[in-house]
Scaffold this motif. Structure first.
Motif, PDB file in Angstrom:
ATOM      1  N   ILE A   1      34.756  66.341  38.214  1.00 51.86           N
ATOM      2  CA  ILE A   1      33.537  65.668  38.139  1.00 51.86           C
ATOM      3  C   ILE A   1      32.446  66.418  38.764  1.00 51.86           C
ATOM      4  O   ILE A   1      31.341  66.358  38.381  1.00 51.86           O
ATOM      5  CB  ILE A   1      33.776  64.263  38.803  1.00 51.86           C
ATOM      6  N   PHE A   2      32.610  67.192  39.924  1.00 55.27           N
ATOM      7  CA  PHE A   2      31.432  67.735  40.681  1.00 55.27           C
ATOM      8  C   PHE A   2      31.349  69.239  40.363  1.00 55.27           C
ATOM      9  O   PHE A   2      30.389  69.918  40.974  1.00 55.27           O
ATOM     10  CB  PHE A   2      31.615  67.583  42.159  1.00 55.27           C
ATOM     11  N   GLU A   3      32.185  69.675  39.554  1.00 58.27           N
ATOM     12  CA  GLU A   3      32.174  71.258  38.988  1.00 58.27           C
ATOM     13  C   GLU A   3      31.106  71.328  37.777  1.00 58.27           C
ATOM     14  O   GLU A   3      30.817  70.655  37.134  1.00 58.27           O
ATOM     15  CB  GLU A   3      33.390  71.696  38.776  1.00 58.27           C
ATOM     16  N   PHE A   4      30.527  72.760  37.945  1.00 58.69           N
ATOM     17  CA  PHE A   4      29.328  72.972  36.880  1.00 58.69           C
ATOM     18  C   PHE A   4      29.872  74.275  36.131  1.00 58.69           C
ATOM     19  O   PHE A   4      29.213  74.554  35.210  1.00 58.69           O
ATOM     20  CB  PHE A   4      28.136  73.141  37.348  1.00 58.69           C
ATOM     21  N   ASP A   5      31.002  74.903  36.585  1.00 56.77           N
ATOM     22  CA  ASP A   5      31.523  76.070  35.941  1.00 56.77           C
ATOM     23  C   ASP A   5      32.363  75.297  34.644  1.00 56.77           C
ATOM     24  O   ASP A   5      33.383  74.855  34.942  1.00 56.77           O
ATOM     25  CB  ASP A   5      32.214  76.973  36.702  1.00 56.77           C
ATOM     26  N   LEU A   6      32.299  75.660  33.524  1.00 56.52           N
ATOM     27  CA  LEU A   6      32.920  75.222  32.287  1.00 56.52           C
ATOM     28  C   LEU A   6      34.304  75.745  32.370  1.00 56.52           C
ATOM     29  O   LEU A   6      35.222  74.798  32.153  1.00 56.52           O
ATOM     30  CB  LEU A   6      32.283  75.916  30.826  1.00 56.52           C
ATOM     31  N   LYS A   7      34.796  76.851  32.778  1.00 60.22           N
ATOM     32  CA  LYS A   7      36.086  77.292  32.800  1.00 60.22           C
ATOM     33  C   LYS A   7      36.594  76.866  33.913  1.00 60.22           C
ATOM     34  O   LYS A   7      38.096  76.417  33.677  1.00 60.22           O
ATOM     35  CB  LYS A   7      36.257  78.932  32.686  1.00 60.22           C
ATOM     36  N   LYS A   8      36.068  76.346  34.888  1.00 60.73           N
ATOM     37  CA  LYS A   8      36.809  75.820  36.100  1.00 60.73           C
ATOM     38  C   LYS A   8      37.038  74.296  35.857  1.00 60.73           C
ATOM     39  O   LYS A   8      38.117  73.858  36.267  1.00 60.73           O
ATOM     40  CB  LYS A   8      35.926  75.859  37.473  1.00 60.73           C
ATOM     41  N   ILE A   9      36.238  73.906  35.205  1.00 58.72           N
ATOM     42  CA  ILE A   9      36.227  72.434  34.531  1.00 58.72           C
ATOM     43  C   ILE A   9      37.550  72.224  33.875  1.00 58.72           C
ATOM     44  O   ILE A   9      38.377  71.297  33.920  1.00 58.72           O
ATOM     45  CB  ILE A   9      35.274  71.754  33.914  1.00 58.72           C
ATOM     46  N   ILE A  10      37.896  73.112  32.842  1.00 59.18           N
ATOM     47  CA  ILE A  10      38.956  73.049  32.047  1.00 59.18           C
ATOM     48  C   ILE A  10      40.181  73.331  32.975  1.00 59.18           C
ATOM     49  O   ILE A  10      41.267  72.952  32.575  1.00 59.18           O
ATOM     50  CB  ILE A  10      38.804  74.188  30.974  1.00 59.18           C
ATOM     51  N   ALA A  11      40.072  74.455  33.908  1.00 59.60           N
ATOM     52  CA  ALA A  11      41.325  74.636  34.734  1.00 59.60           C
ATOM     53  C   ALA A  11      41.554  73.654  35.669  1.00 59.60           C
ATOM     54  O   ALA A  11      42.906  73.301  35.663  1.00 59.60           O
ATOM     55  CB  ALA A  11      40.639  75.694  35.758  1.00 59.60           C
ATOM     56  N   PHE A  12      40.937  72.720  36.031  1.00 58.61           N
ATOM     57  CA  PHE A  12      40.876  71.569  36.738  1.00 58.61           C
ATOM     58  C   PHE A  12      41.614  70.432  36.003  1.00 58.61           C
ATOM     59  O   PHE A  12      42.454  69.878  36.380  1.00 58.61           O
ATOM     60  CB  PHE A  12      40.023  71.095  37.566  1.00 58.61           C
TER      61      PHE A  12
END
Length: 555
Positions: free
Chosen positions: A246-257
């Motif tokens: 919810i608080f992440e702005f990196d697209l690849k890290k959002i998909i990783a989470f």
């Protein structure tokens, strides 16, 4: 297609094959390679080959200008080979071969770009994966008590307490490879790898290896207390990954989470004892997660390698096909009706409502569902609905390449239709569930509530941005302080101790005593010249071991 067709035959006739090949037999110790072929193995291999072939086609265009393109494709093929070795093996020695190979090749792929971020991420990845290898080796040693390394025979030893320790270490090994708490820190850092690597690793190979191992060892975990511990760990990992997304702005890290959240969801299904449901969702997750990474890779490539979602927006006007595919994958992630994961998620959701669990698990399950809807709507809002933020990228946006479109089209068609098809095939393995209407539409109500709550909370978060940034920096950005496992942690502790021991013992006392005084003493005692003995003492050690083996053989 070959593996998929035979998988259908094996499901229909309920068959499996157990193949053993004896390499040699020495002193009552046999070296055997064992292969287990059943419908799970054939289905999983067919999905891995489908996804990896499309990713290879995608990589031909994506990595076209890279100087080390041949090395990249070779590493990807090795990665797939080790995963297949892991899947077909019911023997712990051959499982270790695939398990260890996955860890080593993932290190080579994460460090591929060879910058500082890649080196740090790959080091943490390989050390945490090496911990999983250590747990497998401990189980391998412990299985000497049974006289066989084939875990398919372990259900005959249920009266022994040895299974308790084995199941504990297998659970720990699965947690390291599938990045559950407290081993979660390597998964977002592995995003330093190229996008095709992320698509392969997070969809059907490395992260799902721990789930697959737990599915294969499910006989061990019946009536074990570890399943309750694993249920708590998976609930906490789902909550942690959802809050970070919810608080992440990196697209690849959002998909990783989101990958971390869905893997924890699979662990929850395993704890309920529903093996077929977990495998069903594992296949569906492999399809839509690979598509999610492939489509996001095109978006990032066209935005001049920018991954910040705040600098995107309105991409549906510039990249319509890729944006549509990305939106479909997010809807499938949420379990939107009639997409591929709807059939598996809805089935799991209804089964969960019938279980006799306490309010703690009930709350975590529904809250994690809500978080999945929340961060999916957030990504759609930032990428597709907002105004285009970086106008200097307008000249950089390129056309969508034919190879990229073709590879995405094939997986997206299978992703849309395979959920209902597999549901028809596997219907006899699932329980018939009858619920009231209010429970049946509960998942749709949570989706609508998440949509409304996002737009209400978005304005609130903007007004509270200083407080939320403080909360994110000190609590969420470190994944509940799991990021203490950093390179400096290893450099300042383990590596320092190992280098100190190397200086003191290896090139210190051992060299002084063994190479000089001890060899000089034995050389004079046996009448050998000291120089000759110093040059050939390794040969004497080798001859000693051969002599020892001959004695063992004839005794």
């Amino acid at each position: 297609m070959f593996f998929f067709f035979f998988g259908l035959i094996f499901i229909y006739y309920n068959k499996f094959y157990f193949i053993e090949y004896l390499f040699f037999f020495l002193n009552s110790c046999s070296l055997i390679y064992v292969i287990l072929i059943d419908w799970m193995v054939l289905m999983f291999i067919s999905f891995i080959f489908l996804i990896s072939s499309m990713i290879m086609l995608y990589s031909m265009e994506y990595m076209n200008l890279d100087l080390n393109k041949f090395r990249f494709l070779l590493l990807m093929n090795l990665f797939i080979m080790f995963m297949v070795l892991l899947i077909i093996s019911p023997n712990l020695i051959s499982i270790l071969l695939g398990w260890d190979g996955l860890g080593m090749i993932s290190f080579c792929l994460v460090v591929y770009y060879q910058n500082k971020k890649s080196f740090n991420s790959s080091l943490i990845t390989v050390i945490l994966n090496r911990m999983g290898d250590l747990f497998i080796i401990i189980v391998l040693i412990w299985m000497l008590n049974f006289g066989s390394w084939n875990f398919i025979f372990l259900n005959y030893y249920n009266n022994l307490n040895y299974l308790f320790y084995m199941s504990f270490f297998i659970m720990l090994a699965s947690l390291t490879k599938s990045a559950q708490i407290p081993f979660s820190s390597w998964l977002p850092l592995a995003m330093a790898a190229p996008t095709p690597v992320s698509s392969l690793v997070h969809s059907s190979t490395l992260v799902t290896a721990g789930i697959y191992l737990m599915i294969r060892f499910n006989e061990l975990f019946n009536n074990m207390i570890f399943m309750k511990i694993l249920l708590i760990v998976s609930c906490l990992t789902m909550l942690m990954s959802g809050l970070n997304a919810i608080f992440e702005f990196d697209l690849k890290k959002i998909i990783a989470f989101s990958t971390l959240s869905q893997v924890s969801f699979m662990f929850m299904i395993l704890c309920m004892g529903k093996i077929e449901m977990c495998f069903f969702y594992l296949l569906m997750h492999a399809l839509f997660k690979s598509m999610m990474f492939l489509s996001s890779g095109i978006l990032i490539l066209n935005m001049n390698n920018n991954q910040d979602i705040r600098k995107m927006g309105g991409l549906i006007n510039y990249l319509p096909f890729c944006s549509l595919i990305f939106m479909f994958t997010l809807m499938s992630l949420c379990g939107f009706p009639f997409f591929c994961s709807f059939y598996s998620k809805d089935l799991i959701f209804e089964y969960f409502l019938m279980l006799n669990l306490n309010f703690f698990f009930f709350f975590f399950f529904f809250f994690s569902f809500f978080l999945t809807f929340f961060y999916s709507i957030r990504v759609i809002y930032y990428l597709l609905m907002m105004n285009f933020s970086m106008f200097n990228y307008l000249m950089i946006i390129k056309f969508e390449s034919l190879f990229l479109i073709m590879s995405m089209m094939i997986i997206s068609l299978i992703m849309l239709f395979f959920g209902s098809f597999f549901m028809w095939i596997m219907f006899y393995k699932f329980d018939l569930i009858l619920l009231e209407m209010k429970f049946k539409i509960l998942s749709i109500l949570i989706l609508l509530f998440g949509l409304w709550f996002f737009f209400e909370l978005n304005n609130f978060l903007y007004s509270m941005k200083y407080f939320m940034s403080f909360f994110y920096i000190f609590f969420l950005s470190s994944m509940w302080n799991l990021m203490f496992i950093k390179v400096n942690f290893f450099l300042n502790n383990f590596f320092y101790v190992s280098s100190l021991m190397y200086k003191i013992i290896e090139i210190g006392w051992i060299e002084y005593l063994f190479d000089k005084n001890l060899i000089f003493f034995f050389g004079n005692l046996m009448g050998f010249n000291q120089k000759i003995f110093l040059n050939s003492y390794k040969i004497y050690i080798l001859l000693f071991f051969l002599w020892f083996l001959i004695i063992l053989m004839y005794n």
